[in-house]
Design an enzyme around this catalytic site. Structure first.
Site, PDB file in Angstrom:
ATOM      1  N   ASP A 138       0.831  -1.200   0.000  1.00  0.00           N
ATOM      2  CA  ASP A 138       0.000   0.000   0.000  1.00  0.00           C
ATOM      3  C   ASP A 138       0.870   1.256   0.000  1.00  0.00           C
ATOM      4  OD1 ASP A 138      -2.312   1.506   0.064  1.00  0.00           O
ATOM      5  OD2 ASP A 138      -2.513   1.430   2.228  1.00  0.00           O
ATOM      6  N   CYS A 193     -20.529 -13.586  -4.966  1.00  0.00           N
ATOM      7  CA  CYS A 193     -21.424 -12.685  -4.223  1.00  0.00           C
ATOM      8  C   CYS A 193     -22.890 -12.942  -4.581  1.00  0.00           C
ATOM      9  CB  CYS A 193     -21.070 -11.231  -4.507  1.00  0.00           C
ATOM     10  SG  CYS A 193     -19.551 -10.674  -3.697  1.00  0.00           S
ATOM     11  N   CYS A 196     -26.580 -11.197  -3.374  1.00  0.00           N
ATOM     12  CA  CYS A 196     -26.462 -10.571  -2.047  1.00  0.00           C
ATOM     13  C   CYS A 196     -26.053  -9.104  -2.172  1.00  0.00           C
ATOM     14  CB  CYS A 196     -25.430 -11.329  -1.210  1.00  0.00           C
ATOM     15  SG  CYS A 196     -25.144 -10.618   0.427  1.00  0.00           S
ATOM     16  N   CYS A 199     -23.809  -5.825   2.008  1.00  0.00           N
ATOM     17  CA  CYS A 199     -22.783  -4.818   2.258  1.00  0.00           C
ATOM     18  C   CYS A 199     -23.213  -3.435   1.779  1.00  0.00           C
ATOM     19  CB  CYS A 199     -21.460  -5.222   1.606  1.00  0.00           C
ATOM     20  SG  CYS A 199     -21.542  -5.434  -0.192  1.00  0.00           S
ATOM     21  N   CYS A 203     -24.433   0.003   4.760  1.00  0.00           N
ATOM     22  CA  CYS A 203     -23.559   1.181   4.870  1.00  0.00           C
ATOM     23  C   CYS A 203     -24.290   2.337   5.559  1.00  0.00           C
ATOM     24  CB  CYS A 203     -23.093   1.625   3.485  1.00  0.00           C
ATOM     25  SG  CYS A 203     -22.032   3.082   3.533  1.00  0.00           S
ATOM     26  N   CYS A 219     -17.926   7.833   2.571  1.00  0.00           N
ATOM     27  CA  CYS A 219     -17.461   6.660   3.307  1.00  0.00           C
ATOM     28  C   CYS A 219     -16.887   7.069   4.663  1.00  0.00           C
ATOM     29  CB  CYS A 219     -16.396   5.932   2.491  1.00  0.00           C
ATOM     30  SG  CYS A 219     -15.647   4.529   3.329  1.00  0.00           S
ATOM     31  N   CYS A 246     -14.281   2.064   9.453  1.00  0.00           N
ATOM     32  CA  CYS A 246     -15.593   1.434   9.565  1.00  0.00           C
ATOM     33  C   CYS A 246     -15.486   0.034   8.988  1.00  0.00           C
ATOM     34  CB  CYS A 246     -16.621   2.252   8.790  1.00  0.00           C
ATOM     35  SG  CYS A 246     -18.294   1.560   8.793  1.00  0.00           S
ATOM     36  N   CYS A 253     -20.930  -9.216   5.819  1.00  0.00           N
ATOM     37  CA  CYS A 253     -20.650 -10.117   4.692  1.00  0.00           C
ATOM     38  C   CYS A 253     -20.690 -11.585   5.127  1.00  0.00           C
ATOM     39  CB  CYS A 253     -19.288  -9.801   4.086  1.00  0.00           C
ATOM     40  SG  CYS A 253     -18.840 -10.896   2.718  1.00  0.00           S
TER      41      CYS A 253
END
Length: 370
Positions: A138, A193, A196, A199, A203, A219, A246, A253
């Site tokens: 990163d 996924c 579904c 997620c 939020c 976000c 968060c 999930c």
């Protein structure tokens, strides 16, 4: 090296990576044209907010091997990070406690993962003459998720995080660029996924424009870590007690039922940050903040950002004489940015404002996990 020796080296790399604490590794030659086009669309819509660095060096993001001249392969790796912390749902439910994203409760992951990755490079180097390598965690204009997805470490979930069938999404990604033409082990995985949308629905700030499209400006992770500005008024109640990052989209999930606790001591919670009151953290002065976040990713928000975030959370808390007193006292010695959020918090407490969005989210999460 001949092909047989290169294959043996590739097999050894996977073994050495596991010995160094990585759960999975894969070798690839990146091909990111489609991902680069999607990122450009995302940037054009301004969804990156103040993160201007994401709009820089797009040519390198498209063709990451140019980042390290001479490199011809990338080893993509993942390391689980879920700590044995206090139950996330219980902390989120207690509005007087501070919720801090699970990935940052311990030592700064950049340091831990980069050290292991560098050791892997040295291990390979011991077996080769004049091997060139460079480790990234990163820390460069690299589309890590896209690379890891191409490598076969998982698939991109609707919450934009990588998901692995055996490990959920609680893991860090890392890359080792090398100049050795190893056989590739990349494998495109099926997206599991399905229909579904848990997620997206959970939020708190409705930051997802659509599946796989996040408006970072809404976000909570962006607002509490990356943004240096005032948190938008309409979003403050939705932050609840989340003061650094968060995890809601991961907590909900279904695949994270398979997530494993990390054995790494570095990722274990420090200073009781997994179960600590907002008031105790708000009472830290700057020297305490710097001391107790030494070697932690939490420092990224800075002391002003830290106080700003906690002030909002206190405004969403149950309040009380001690909380109102601490907020009022802090007004005498804080920045204009923090003062604005303290005044907002005091007004919230005066009006005994509740946080229905947070409570609704918690009920949904609890129901889903039951």
């Amino acid at each position: 090296m001949n092909q047989s020796q290169l294959q043996e080296m590739a097999d050894n790399i996977d073994l050495w990576a596991k010995q160094l604490g990585f759960q999975q590794s894969s070798i690839l030659i990146p091909s990111l044209d489609s991902e680069n086009a999607l990122m450009q669309q995302w940037l054009d819509r301004g969804y990156h907010g103040q993160m201007q660095y994401l709009a820089n060096n797009l040519d390198l993001r498209k063709d990451p091997l140019k980042l390290v001249p001479g490199s011809c392969r990338i080893i993509s790796l993942r390391m689980d990070y879920q700590p044995p912390a206090k139950d996330s749902i219980k902390i989120l439910k207690d509005r007087d406690k501070a919720y801090i994203a699970r990935y940052t409760l311990g030592r700064d992951y950049h340091k831990t993962v980069r050290k292991r990755l560098t050791n892997l490079g040295k291990r390979i180097q011991e077996q080769c003459d004049n091997l060139g390598f460079r480790a990234f965690v990163d820390s460069a204009p690299i589309m890590e998720r896209a690379i890891a997805e191409q490598a076969g470490l998982g698939w991109s979930g609707k919450h934009t995080l990588l998901i692995n069938r055996e490990a959920g999404s609680y893991f860090f990604l890392a890359e080792l660029f090398i100049d050795l033409p190893l056989p590739t082990t990349e494998k495109k995985l099926k997206n599991h996924c399905g229909k579904c949308t848990a997620c997206l629905d959970i939020c708190p700030t409705k930051a997802f424009v659509d599946a796989n499209i996040l408006d970072a400006r809404r976000c909570i992770s962006y607002l509490t870590i990356e943004s240096k500005d005032a948190i938008p008024l309409e979003l403050r109640p939705m932050l609840g007690n989340r003061i650094f990052g968060c995890d809601d989209c991961q907590l909900i999930c279904p695949w994270n039922r398979f997530a494993k606790f990390s054995p790494e001591d570095d990722f274990k919670p420090r200073h009781n940050l997994d179960d600590i009151s907002l008031l105790e953290l708000f009472n830290w002065d700057e020297s305490a903040f710097l001391k107790k976040t030494e070697g932690s990713a939490i420092r990224r928000t800075g002391f002003d950002g830290w106080q700003r975030n906690i002030a909002v959370a206190l405004g969403n808390s149950r309040g009380g004489v001690a909380v109102e007193s601490a907020l009022t006292i802090k007004l005498n010695n804080c920045s204009p940015l923090v003062a604005e959020h303290i005044n907002w918090a005091l007004l919230q407490l005066k009006n005994r404002a509740l946080v229905p969005d947070q409570e609704a989210n918690i009920v949904t999460i609890l129901t889903a996990k039951a």
